[in-house]
Design a protein around this motif. Sequence first.
Motif, PDB file in Angstrom:
ATOM      1  N   THR A   1       5.834  -3.224 -18.276  1.00 43.92           N
ATOM      2  CA  THR A   1       6.264  -3.302 -16.498  1.00 43.92           C
ATOM      3  C   THR A   1       5.234  -3.420 -15.821  1.00 43.92           C
ATOM      4  OG1 THR A   1       7.154  -0.951 -16.693  1.00 43.92           O
ATOM      5  CG2 THR A   1       6.475  -1.004 -14.429  1.00 43.92           C
ATOM      6  N   THR A   2       3.622  -3.506 -16.652  1.00 43.69           N
ATOM      7  CA  THR A   2       2.356  -3.817 -15.778  1.00 43.69           C
ATOM      8  C   THR A   2       2.918  -5.545 -16.267  1.00 43.69           C
ATOM      9  OG1 THR A   2       1.356  -3.390 -18.265  1.00 43.69           O
ATOM     10  CG2 THR A   2       1.156  -1.634 -16.872  1.00 43.69           C
TER      11      THR A   2
ATOM     12  N   ALA B   1      11.989   1.450 -28.359  1.00 46.94           N
ATOM     13  CA  ALA B   1      11.728   1.588 -26.695  1.00 46.94           C
ATOM     14  C   ALA B   1      10.903   2.241 -26.387  1.00 46.94           C
ATOM     15  CB  ALA B   1      13.034   0.928 -25.825  1.00 46.94           C
ATOM     16  N   THR B   2       9.675   2.167 -27.084  1.00 48.41           N
ATOM     17  CA  THR B   2       8.952   3.259 -26.912  1.00 48.41           C
ATOM     18  C   THR B   2       7.625   3.047 -25.445  1.00 48.41           C
ATOM     19  OG1 THR B   2       6.801   2.223 -27.623  1.00 48.41           O
ATOM     20  CG2 THR B   2       8.525   3.532 -29.282  1.00 48.41           C
ATOM     21  N   PHE B   3       7.804   4.625 -24.674  1.00 50.39           N
ATOM     22  CA  PHE B   3       7.182   4.755 -23.857  1.00 50.39           C
ATOM     23  C   PHE B   3       6.096   3.456 -23.118  1.00 50.39           C
ATOM     24  CE2 PHE B   3       3.934   6.675 -21.116  1.00 50.39           C
ATOM     25  CZ  PHE B   3       3.836   6.537 -19.958  1.00 50.39           C
TER      26      PHE B   3
END
Length: 108
Positions: A94-95, A85-87
């Motif tokens: 999210t986008t 779950a990388t940035f």
Amino acid sequence: MYWIVLIIAGLFEVAFATCLGKAKVATGAAATYWFVGFLLCLAVSMFLLVKASQVLPIGTAYAVWTGIGAVGTVLVGIFFFREPATFWRLFFLTTLIASIVGLKWVSN
């Protein structure tokens, strides 16, 4: 009502992607069961997508359906299969969610 049908279709897309992934690593009868689950979830997902697209614009319905499937499959991978779950994964997820919400917002 048809948006709910479309959301359920998207959840079945997550299920068929998950079953496909499990069938890939399973052996013997378990692989067969996962593959049968894949086929059933695929059939239900497609049926519900067809029903939703009879009322909703097909471009929007398809984009939302695949978006739900993509987001859901990534979340299943993160929470159940220990995928990273990388940035950047979360940022682009999210986008993608914002785009799905935007498509629903601008559709009749």
